[in-house]
Design a protein around this motif. Sequence first.
Motif, PDB file in Angstrom:
ATOM      1  N   TYR A 534       0.735  -1.253   0.087  1.00 51.30           N
ATOM      2  CA  TYR A 534       0.094  -0.086   0.052  1.00 51.30           C
ATOM      3  C   TYR A 534       0.939   1.170  -0.227  1.00 51.30           C
ATOM      4  CZ  TYR A 534      -3.296  -3.785   1.252  1.00 51.30           C
ATOM      5  OH  TYR A 534      -3.917  -4.826   1.266  1.00 51.30           O
ATOM      6  N   ARG A 535       2.042   1.183  -0.296  1.00 58.16           N
ATOM      7  CA  ARG A 535       3.055   2.212  -0.399  1.00 58.16           C
ATOM      8  C   ARG A 535       3.798   2.331  -1.506  1.00 58.16           C
ATOM      9  NH1 ARG A 535       6.146   4.103   4.688  1.00 58.16           N
ATOM     10  NH2 ARG A 535       5.837   6.032   3.719  1.00 58.16           N
ATOM     11  N   LEU A 536       3.121   1.299  -2.720  1.00 59.10           N
ATOM     12  CA  LEU A 536       3.782   1.408  -4.175  1.00 59.10           C
ATOM     13  C   LEU A 536       3.095   2.509  -4.881  1.00 59.10           C
ATOM     14  CD1 LEU A 536       3.268  -2.332  -4.746  1.00 59.10           C
ATOM     15  CD2 LEU A 536       5.497  -1.181  -4.783  1.00 59.10           C
ATOM     16  N   LEU A 537       1.821   2.859  -4.518  1.00 55.27           N
ATOM     17  CA  LEU A 537       1.209   3.823  -5.096  1.00 55.27           C
ATOM     18  C   LEU A 537       0.221   4.804  -4.258  1.00 55.27           C
ATOM     19  CD1 LEU A 537      -0.335   2.094  -8.347  1.00 55.27           C
ATOM     20  CD2 LEU A 537       1.738   3.573  -8.352  1.00 55.27           C
ATOM     21  N   GLY A 538      -0.027   6.047  -4.601  1.00 52.09           N
ATOM     22  CA  GLY A 538      -0.940   6.827  -3.670  1.00 52.09           C
ATOM     23  C   GLY A 538      -0.270   7.681  -2.913  1.00 52.09           C
ATOM     24  N   PRO A 539      -0.735   8.026  -1.718  1.00 50.53           N
ATOM     25  CA  PRO A 539      -0.337   9.487  -1.116  1.00 50.53           C
ATOM     26  C   PRO A 539       0.641   9.009   0.019  1.00 50.53           C
ATOM     27  CG  PRO A 539      -2.585   8.615  -0.114  1.00 50.53           C
ATOM     28  CD  PRO A 539      -2.419   7.995  -1.473  1.00 50.53           C
ATOM     29  N   TYR A 540       0.812   7.563   0.188  1.00 49.00           N
ATOM     30  CA  TYR A 540       1.735   7.207   1.097  1.00 49.00           C
ATOM     31  C   TYR A 540       3.010   6.631   0.390  1.00 49.00           C
ATOM     32  CZ  TYR A 540      -1.334   8.862   4.390  1.00 49.00           C
ATOM     33  OH  TYR A 540      -2.547   9.929   5.038  1.00 49.00           O
ATOM     34  N   ARG A 541       3.190   6.641  -1.174  1.00 47.69           N
ATOM     35  CA  ARG A 541       4.129   5.877  -1.396  1.00 47.69           C
ATOM     36  C   ARG A 541       5.516   5.972  -1.033  1.00 47.69           C
ATOM     37  NH1 ARG A 541       3.140   7.267  -7.532  1.00 47.69           N
ATOM     38  NH2 ARG A 541       4.898   5.916  -7.906  1.00 47.69           N
ATOM     39  N   SER A 542       6.370   5.077  -1.034  1.00 50.13           N
ATOM     40  CA  SER A 542       7.653   5.112  -0.318  1.00 50.13           C
ATOM     41  C   SER A 542       8.636   4.639  -1.636  1.00 50.13           C
ATOM     42  CB  SER A 542       7.868   4.099   0.640  1.00 50.13           C
ATOM     43  OG  SER A 542       9.164   3.838   1.124  1.00 50.13           O
ATOM     44  N   PRO A 543       9.657   5.289  -1.797  1.00 46.28           N
ATOM     45  CA  PRO A 543      10.638   5.051  -2.842  1.00 46.28           C
ATOM     46  C   PRO A 543      11.137   3.468  -2.642  1.00 46.28           C
ATOM     47  CG  PRO A 543      11.726   6.565  -1.317  1.00 46.28           C
ATOM     48  CD  PRO A 543       9.913   6.551  -1.114  1.00 46.28           C
ATOM     49  N   SER A 544      11.383   2.935  -1.422  1.00 46.66           N
ATOM     50  CA  SER A 544      11.783   1.744  -0.855  1.00 46.66           C
ATOM     51  C   SER A 544      10.960   0.659  -1.257  1.00 46.66           C
ATOM     52  CB  SER A 544      12.338   1.630   0.450  1.00 46.66           C
ATOM     53  OG  SER A 544      11.241   1.819   1.357  1.00 46.66           O
ATOM     54  N   ALA A 545       9.521   1.002  -1.411  1.00 47.19           N
ATOM     55  CA  ALA A 545       8.676  -0.121  -1.484  1.00 47.19           C
ATOM     56  C   ALA A 545       8.857  -1.162  -2.574  1.00 47.19           C
ATOM     57  CB  ALA A 545       7.286   0.436  -1.705  1.00 47.19           C
ATOM     58  N   PRO A 546       9.133  -0.658  -3.966  1.00 49.94           N
ATOM     59  CA  PRO A 546       9.303  -1.433  -5.155  1.00 49.94           C
ATOM     60  C   PRO A 546      10.137  -2.549  -5.034  1.00 49.94           C
ATOM     61  CG  PRO A 546       9.158   0.521  -6.081  1.00 49.94           C
ATOM     62  CD  PRO A 546       8.961   0.731  -4.400  1.00 49.94           C
TER      63      PRO A 546
END
Length: 598
Positions: A534-546
């Motif tokens: 839930y951090r891949l896209l949207g308002p809480y995306r994180s650069p480390s997620a992918p």
Amino acid sequence: MARALVVVVGAGPSGLVACKSLLEYASPDFPFDPIVLEQEADIGGTFKFRSYENATLVSSKQLTSFSDFRLPFEHPDHLSLEQYVNYLRAYCRHFNIEHRIRLESKVVNVARNPSGGHIVSYVTKTHSGEWSPRPHIIEAAYVALCTGLHVIPAIPEIPGIEHVLEPQNHEPGTLPAVYHSMEYKSRAQLAGRRVMILGTGETGMDLAYEAAKAGAKEVVLCSRAGFLSFPKALNDFEIFGLKYKSDKAAVPIDSLITNLGETAYVHPWIAATRVRWFVSDFVIKRLLWFLTGTQAGCNQWVGELEPERLGRAYVFLNKSHKAMPYLNRPFKSRPTILEYMSRYIDPPEDMPPQTDFIVDLAPFPTHFLPNGRAVFPLSKRKDAVRMQKRDVRPELVIFATGYRQEFSFLDKAGGYATPGEANVRNVVKSGDETVAFIGFVRPGVGAIPPISEMQMFFWISLLKGQIKTPLPPPHYHLLVKDTARIKYGVDHSAYMSTLAKDVGAAPGLWELWREHGMHVVVCYSFGAAFTTFYRLLGPYRSPSAPATVKKELWDTITRRGLLGNFIMGLVPMVFYLALNGIALCLELVLTLGGTVRL
């Protein structure tokens, strides 16, 4: 704009992720400025101050770790409590929040500020170790209560328990005869004693195993109404003599539920009926019978729940499985032919030594006689029938009966809610959004820390006015009777995905493929409800997620092997997608029919 001071009460995992999230998503319009008040002398909460020797997390590191601060591959899947507290310390250092934590700072009152917000009063420890007589005062715009579910021991009254006496070979006062599990620290407290443990939650199961390993003279484990036992990791099994073993490490049980069709792309009608839960229960029970010979739990031959409470829709899975070989011995009775067809293999480290030692299961005693003998209620339960023939006189009784929560520091005149009254996604009470309850739900299978992280995203979005209302109905609560003691249970996957949809963080497959590629799409579809998704896209995306998804979470999914992903991933995914598709078609037909009639 003046800073928006936020008081976070508690420095356990929930309080730490609350502080970090507030700092990360502060903005000029919402300049969150958190301060964490912790009454203990260190961070960690329950994991630090209610831990004991040999205790490990029953939730996997893949699920329990926060989304943007992961543990290295060399760490075991299930950390010791000491390892987890060290992880929390590293988390604080990594995100530079240590200076915002005030230790030995006990909140004594939270009241409404006439000018808006809240007045928080707290005391600190003096040099003599006493709490300061005069409280410190903070005027806060918001309050995040993160004090946790496991704080104040819940101890039921049992008449005559005062007759349980210390054994004569111990010096009086050194080893108490009756205490709560929060006071248990090591096997030395159990060695050479007749031990009775009240409660068959995960702590009670741990203590039963520890007592057996410590060389207790006798161990009696008492259950109110049964339990649902599963190992924390999927173990090996044999089918027609062929041993099935994961090519990599064992698969954590909390990583098996897939997203697509189960939590993502679920039609509201399907969600409302909880049909996904009931179907998975039906299938799992049959698989358990084939592999282990019993449907009560995974290789669980005693302590079964009532049929109407047996399933993921009703109870918390007990993932402390180590004591089960000791409990099963008097009750296991599987035909030899079935044992040849299939066999579940207990983990080698959990197998009891080659003795006939047994942990006896029993109902909760109704009372104790003056001679110290426990009296058990008459019942048709097979463990109850067996215990009627036993003369049980424990030298030690441990209440593993859980905890309760009190919020005496909330000013009564302020009309503050309690967690049970937080009717907006179990986070805030409608109309009082400046006070949040973070970490006060318990998943049937899952972990509280990642839930707390998602709850913080929801609260931040709510404060910023970014949540679309009205919210869809909550179809994530476990189903309980009105008389149930615990009513804050949720299905981990359903709750996490609901919060993600609320804040606009649940990714669509097309959008996910376009931005991150097919590898991430497949991982998201077959993976569990990891916060990182839930951090891949949207308002809480994180650069480390992918990268986390493509490496760590992909490794977790591929551990199941082709057969495991086919049985536990593809088959249920296709079935649930078809079910959701039927519901969607039916809705369209009814909608068109209604339109024509109009």
